[in-house]
Enzyme design. Structure first.
Site, PDB file in Angstrom:
ATOM      1  N   GLY A  38       0.845  -1.201   0.000  1.00  0.00           N
ATOM      2  CA  GLY A  38       0.000   0.000   0.000  1.00  0.00           C
ATOM      3  C   GLY A  38       0.876   1.246   0.000  1.00  0.00           C
ATOM      4  O   GLY A  38       2.077   1.167   0.281  1.00  0.00           O
ATOM      5  N   ASP A  58       1.328  -3.046  11.319  1.00  0.00           N
ATOM      6  CA  ASP A  58       1.295  -4.357  10.682  1.00  0.00           C
ATOM      7  C   ASP A  58       0.200  -5.165  11.362  1.00  0.00           C
ATOM      8  O   ASP A  58       0.362  -5.594  12.510  1.00  0.00           O
ATOM      9  CB  ASP A  58       2.671  -5.028  10.850  1.00  0.00           C
ATOM     10  CG  ASP A  58       2.701  -6.397  10.192  1.00  0.00           C
ATOM     11  OD1 ASP A  58       1.643  -6.889   9.753  1.00  0.00           O
ATOM     12  OD2 ASP A  58       3.804  -6.971  10.121  1.00  0.00           O
ATOM     13  N   SER A  77      -3.189  -7.662   2.510  1.00  0.00           N
ATOM     14  CA  SER A  77      -2.371  -8.768   1.977  1.00  0.00           C
ATOM     15  C   SER A  77      -1.708  -8.291   0.695  1.00  0.00           C
ATOM     16  O   SER A  77      -2.320  -7.545  -0.070  1.00  0.00           O
ATOM     17  CB  SER A  77      -3.248  -9.981   1.620  1.00  0.00           C
ATOM     18  OG  SER A  77      -2.439 -11.014   1.066  1.00  0.00           O
ATOM     19  N   ASN A 101      -6.319 -11.536  14.153  1.00  0.00           N
ATOM     20  CA  ASN A 101      -6.388 -10.249  14.862  1.00  0.00           C
ATOM     21  C   ASN A 101      -7.610  -9.437  14.426  1.00  0.00           C
ATOM     22  O   ASN A 101      -8.301  -8.832  15.256  1.00  0.00           O
ATOM     23  CB  ASN A 101      -5.117  -9.424  14.596  1.00  0.00           C
ATOM     24  CG  ASN A 101      -3.897 -10.030  15.266  1.00  0.00           C
ATOM     25  OD1 ASN A 101      -4.033 -10.815  16.200  1.00  0.00           O
ATOM     26  ND2 ASN A 101      -2.710  -9.685  14.784  1.00  0.00           N
ATOM     27  N   ALA A 116     -11.796 -10.178   2.679  1.00  0.00           N
ATOM     28  CA  ALA A 116     -11.442 -10.133   1.257  1.00  0.00           C
ATOM     29  C   ALA A 116     -10.707 -11.419   0.918  1.00  0.00           C
ATOM     30  O   ALA A 116      -9.510 -11.550   1.155  1.00  0.00           O
ATOM     31  CB  ALA A 116     -10.558  -8.924   0.978  1.00  0.00           C
ATOM     32  N   TYR A 147      -0.215 -17.528  -1.175  1.00  0.00           N
ATOM     33  CA  TYR A 147      -1.392 -16.662  -1.260  1.00  0.00           C
ATOM     34  C   TYR A 147      -2.668 -17.498  -1.199  1.00  0.00           C
ATOM     35  O   TYR A 147      -3.564 -17.239  -0.390  1.00  0.00           O
ATOM     36  CB  TYR A 147      -1.330 -15.851  -2.557  1.00  0.00           C
ATOM     37  CG  TYR A 147      -2.416 -14.822  -2.702  1.00  0.00           C
ATOM     38  CD1 TYR A 147      -2.492 -13.734  -1.824  1.00  0.00           C
ATOM     39  CD2 TYR A 147      -3.360 -14.904  -3.725  1.00  0.00           C
ATOM     40  CE1 TYR A 147      -3.499 -12.783  -1.963  1.00  0.00           C
ATOM     41  CE2 TYR A 147      -4.351 -13.952  -3.867  1.00  0.00           C
ATOM     42  CZ  TYR A 147      -4.415 -12.887  -2.982  1.00  0.00           C
ATOM     43  OH  TYR A 147      -5.400 -11.952  -3.128  1.00  0.00           O
ATOM     44  N   THR A 177      -9.136  -7.526 -10.422  1.00  0.00           N
ATOM     45  CA  THR A 177      -9.685  -6.165 -10.386  1.00  0.00           C
ATOM     46  C   THR A 177      -8.589  -5.193 -10.826  1.00  0.00           C
ATOM     47  O   THR A 177      -7.413  -5.394 -10.524  1.00  0.00           O
ATOM     48  CB  THR A 177     -10.165  -5.844  -8.953  1.00  0.00           C
ATOM     49  OG1 THR A 177     -11.133  -6.827  -8.580  1.00  0.00           O
ATOM     50  CG2 THR A 177     -10.800  -4.470  -8.857  1.00  0.00           C
TER      51      THR A 177
END
Ligand code: UDP
Length: 324
Positions: A38, A58, A77, A101, A116, A147, A177
């Site tokens: 990000g 994190d 992720s 968490n 997601a 993943y 996407t």
């Protein structure tokens, strides 16, 4: 009444669009991100907005949110294959500890929890198109497993929270996407092709380009995620645009839309690259009212305009030039 929603991974490509849409409809947003894939720039324009907070943390370690929450959307992720292959252990950590968490936090606050998840839970699918009832075909020890299995584990964990603690869970299986704010070097097919075409470089088609993907424009995906947040439905729901294209066809469309002079360069197919992917979205259509609106050509043209401005190039398609 406005809600307060935590978006983990909120400074990522998709997360930042989601934060923006939540703020636009009057919700308050805590955006938690460790800024590994990000970027602060994705949410910079929201920093002054009422009700928006950026928390650099994190989420695999801790999520130090103060105050009440009505919703938690767990987006955090790495999501692009080159990113998760570069950060395999971090990817597994955020799918496991990060999901734990985030779900525990939602439970403490009595908040809805939206996970997601991904079309990658279907691996290299044998059933086509993929309905949610399909269990998938995943190589558990292949490079992509970091993943795929992390998201499969995240789904299992969310279901266990739901069954054990009645957590209000909604699971979204997000298909490919694309759109503005993808990182130009993130390695995914749309960003690679568009950046290459605008830079006059050959488009890197992996394998023979006969593999398919179904590409959803980011605004449609955000609408789907908000529908799931607002519903009290568990799913899982496939979210994506069922308009399926081969990778070579996508390359040709990007060439046409940019007026690119550059040709195509064939490169080796990555290991375990799924052969075909297309969502069956009938559940999301009938139960959430989800119906993607933006065609691939329209979405590509908006994405090309974004990258053209990022790269400082003139848009060839709009002026008949070469795009160089
Ligand atoms: N791909 C490609 N050229 C690129 C990047 C990707 O041909 O420069 C192919 C890739 O092999 C895959 C598809 O495009 O078949 C989608 O790749 P992406 O990394 O965008 O997402 P994936 O669906 O594999 O997670």
């Amino acid at each position: 009444m406005s809600s307060r929603v935590l978006v983990t991974g909120g400074a990522g490509f998709l997360g930042s669009h989601l934060c923006e849409a939540l703020i636009a409809r009057g919700d308050r947003v805590v955006c938690a991100d460790n800024l590994s894939t990000g970027r602060r720039v994705n949410v910079e324009h929201l920093l002054g907005a009422r009700g928006f907070e950026l928390l650099v943390t994190d989420v695999s370690q801790e999520i130090p949110v103060q105050g009440a929450l009505d919703g938690v959307i767990h987006m955090a992720s790495p999501a692009s294959p080159p990113d998760y292959l570069r950060m395999p252990l971090e990817t597994l950590a955020v799918g496991s500890s990060g999901t734990l968490n985030a779900a525990a936090l939602a439970h403490r606050h009595g908040a809805r929890f939206v996970l997601a998840s991904t079309s990658e839970v279907y691996g290299d699918p044998i059933v086509h198109p993929q309905p949610e009832s399909y269990w998938g075909n995943v190589n558990p020890i292949g490079p992509r497993s970091v993943y795929d299995e992390s998201k499969r584990f995240a789904e299992a964990l969310s279901m266990a929270w739901h069954r054990t603690h009645h957590l209000d869970v909604g699971i979204a299986r997000i298909f490919n996407t694309y759109g503005p704010r993808m990182r130009k070097g993130d390695g995914r097919v749309v960003s690679n092709f568009v950046v290459q075409a605008l830079s006059g470089e050959p488009l890197s088609v992996y394998g023979d380009g006969s593999q398919t993907r179904s590409l959803c424009y980011v605004d449609d995906m955000v609408r789907g995620l908000l529908m799931l947040l607002d519903a009290s439905l568990l799913g899982p729901f496939n979210l994506g645009n069922p308009e399926e294209v081969t990778v070579i066809e996508l390359a040709r469309r990007v060439q046409a839309a940019t007026g690119a002079v550059a040709d195509i360069r064939f490169e080796p197919l990555p290991e375990d690259d799924p052969t075909r992917r297309c969502p069956d979205i009938s559940s999301a259509r009938s139960q959430l009212g989800f119906d993607p609106q933006v065609s691939i050509d329209e979405g590509l043209s908006r994405t090309i305009a974004y990258f053209a401005s990022e790269l400082g190039v003139e848009e060839a398609a709009s002026n008949g030039g070469t795009g160089l």
